[in-house]
Structure formats: C-alpha cells, structure tokens
Scaffold this active site. Structure first.
Site, PDB file in Angstrom:
ATOM      1  CE  LYS A 248      75.059  58.753  15.247  1.00  0.00           C
ATOM      2  NZ  LYS A 248      74.495  57.585  16.570  1.00  0.00           N
TER       3      LYS A 248
ATOM      4  CD  GLN B  83      72.465  54.873  17.152  1.00  0.00           C
ATOM      5  OE1 GLN B  83      74.062  55.297  16.871  1.00  0.00           O
ATOM      6  NE2 GLN B  83      71.524  55.017  17.960  1.00  0.00           N
TER       7      GLN B  83
ATOM      8  CG  ASP C 193      77.746  58.389  21.878  1.00  0.00           C
ATOM      9  OD1 ASP C 193      77.088  59.582  21.127  1.00  0.00           O
ATOM     10  OD2 ASP C 193      77.141  57.105  21.746  1.00  0.00           O
TER      11      ASP C 193
END
Ligand code: NAP
Length: 302
Positions: free
Chosen positions: A58, A102, A125
């Site tokens: 990322k 994450q 996200d």
C-alpha cells in the site's frame, strides 16, 4: 476494445493492469491539482506476515500515485486504550487524510471501538457504521475497497450488469454485503443473490448467474459446474497453500467455461490497493470541501 484471453477463450480480467492504470491516472490528477500533500496513514498491530506485506505494498503504490504515507507500527500486546489513543491522534491530525487500520487485529483487541474513532471522511476502507450507512442510503462516502475494485473490473472489462443476475458468495461486512449493495444499486441494476455457508445447492444457485463473485475464503470452492457458460467469474477469496496463494475459484477448469475471469493472484487483490489510493484522494477532496466549500471533483464521489 481487444482483451487478453485465457487458453479457454475467457476474457482475463487483469487486476494488475487496471490497478496500474488507476495509479497512473491518479498521479496525473494529483499533478493537475498542484501536487497537494495528500496523506494515507496505515496502522498495523502485531507481526502477521501477510498483513505486513499488504501494508508495505500500500505504501509503495501510494508513493507511485503521488500520495504521501505514514505508518504506525504497534506491538501485538498493545492495550486497547493505547491503540485507541494512537488512532484518535491520526483522526485529529489535519495533515492525515485517510486512515487504514489493517484488519484483523490480534486476538484480544476489539476492532469496533477503533473503527468508531475514524471520521467518515478519513475512513478510506469504508468499514465504519457511518460509511456503510452512507452506502445503504446512497449518500457520498467511501466504499470498501475490495468490492469497489470488483465493480471497476466489471466495468473495465465490459461485463454488463444491468438486468443481469449476480451471485455473491459470502456475506461479510468487508466484502460480501457491500458487494451486493453495489451490484444492486440504481445505475448498476443487477439482480443479486447473496449466498453463504447455509445456502442449499450453491452450485445450482451460481449456475443461474451471469456474474459470480466468490468471497468465501474456501480454496477451490467454485468448480465448472457452478458456472453458466459465458458467465463472468470474479475471485476474491485468498487462501494460502504450499503452492502459494490460491483463490476460491478453480481457475484452470473454470476458465474453459467462463466468459470472463480474474486470475488469483493478480485480480482482485491489486484492485483493492488501487481503489484505496483513489479513496485516499477522494478523502482529501472531501476534507477540502468541508474546510473550504470547494466542490468535490467529478468522479470522486461514490
Ligand atoms: P469472512 O468474514 O470469513 O466471510 C466469509 C463468508 O463466506 C461468510 O459469509 C461465510 O458464510 C461464507 N462461506 C464460507 N465458506 C463457504 C462455503 N463453503 N460456501 C458458501 N459460503 C461460504 O471473510 P471475508 O473477510 O469476507 O473474506 C473472504 C475472503 O476474501 C477471504 O479469503 C479473504 O482473505 C479474502 N479477501 C480478499 C481480498 C482481496 O483483495 N482479494 C480482500 C479482502 C478479503 P457464513 O456467513 O454463513 O459463515
């Protein structure tokens, strides 16, 4: 447009290629915008190797897209309250535009109160209740990157959705549920079936579909008898085997029947990252709008 095909003649929905196109296009958008400082912050708790690799890629792609990035690395034995303090600091920092925590978090840590700290504009996200609510209500907000990447693949490779029947295997809030909403919403107009582990005769249900999206995390679940000839088959599932990463779809056999198919790896995974970069720039524009009243650029609002 001519597309690359598999040996069986299916269109190969190449996620690496499309991700790279997205990154190049985003880079020129950012340059045309005067190279503003747009920052993605990632938070990684613990030592899970695949999670560490995802986060690393990322940051690599953020750099290529012209985004700044910041990383917070935390030990797996961190207290819940300390983790929340770290995330709150990013939420309050005006130089951070997108925050990605994450998941999954290590055992003993609760992701829900951590996600609750994310302002909706920074939730790149798209996993918080408010982002999900916006998706359900059709309001602008961040859409979860994996199902969004699937939609981008369908669009790029000319898979018609309007009036078509789609089956999504899996009902998680990360993938399956938002995927159903995206496929069924106005303008996309598929007729969607949500399948899960209690679905009776899954193969027969899938055989009815023009589009099958497999997000079960069950290696090799989708065999040729799940697939109507000519259907598009998208593999989201990731399982690790001795032979490396394998998907939910038996690629070699299914590509003989499908009209279009994603490889695994090289399909939905890279698209997740490409969409995260797009969401981060959209996050910046949303925050700029909140601060200045300047309109969101076209195509950024989802
Ligand atoms: P999850 O929360 O474990 O959900 C899996 C879903 O699949 C559940 O709804 C489950 O049904 C269903 N399922 C499991 N086995 C099944 C079976 N045999 N038949 C039908 N349905 C079945 O997982 P997730 O977070 O959604 O992730 C799904 C997969 O996608 C995982 O392999 C994950 O690693 C992968 N993933 C890939 C990407 C990417 O970028 N490619 C991104 C995120 C996740 P029940 O609800 O009935 O239990």
């Amino acid at each position: 447009m001519e597309f690359e095909r598999t040996t069986g003649g299916a269109i190969l929905m190449d996620g690496i290629r499309l991700r790279d196109e997205i990154i190049v296009s985003l880079r020129s958008t950012i340059e045309a915008d005067g190279n503003p400082d747009v920052c993605l912050a990632t938070v990684l708790v613990g030592d899970d190797k695949p999670s560490r690799l995802y986060v690393k890629s990322k940051h690599k792609k953020a750099k290529e897209a012209g985004l700044a990035s910041r990383h917070i690395d935390l030990p797996s034995n961190i207290a819940q309250s300390q983790l929340e303090t770290e995330v709150r600091a990013l939420a309050d920092d005006p130089s951070v535009h997108g925050i990605l925590v994450q998941l999954p978090l290590p055992e003993g840590l609760d992701a829900e109160p951590v996600l609750d700290l994310l302002p909706v504009t920074k939730d790149v996200d798209g996993l918080t209740e408010r982002s999900m609510g916006r998706l359900v209500r059709g309001k602008p907000g961040h859409v979860p990157c994996t199902p969004l990447g699937v939609m981008r693949l369908l669009d790029r490779y000319g898979v018609e959705t309007s009036g078509k029947r789609a089956v999504v295997i899996g009902r998680s809030t990360l993938v399956g549920l938002p995927q159903v909403l995206l496929l069924g919403r106005k303008g996309t107009d598929a007729t969607v079936t949500l399948a899960h582990s209690r679905t009776a005769d899954l193969a027969a249900v899938c055989r009815e579909a023009d589009i099958v999206i497999a997000a079960a995390g069950m290696a090799g679940l989708v065999t040729p008898d799940f697939v109507k000839p000519g259907a598009a088959v998208i593999d989201v599932g990731v399982s690790r085997s001795e032979a490396g990463i394998v998907g939910d779809v038996q690629f070699e056999a299914v590509q003989e029947v499908a009209g279009a198919i994603t490889p695994m790896p090289g399909g939905t995974g890279p698209m997740t990252i490409g969409c995260l970069m797009q969401n981060t720039y959209a996050a910046f524009k949303m925050q700029q709008y909140e601060d200045t009243g300047v309109e969101l650029g076209s195509g950024l609002s989802l």
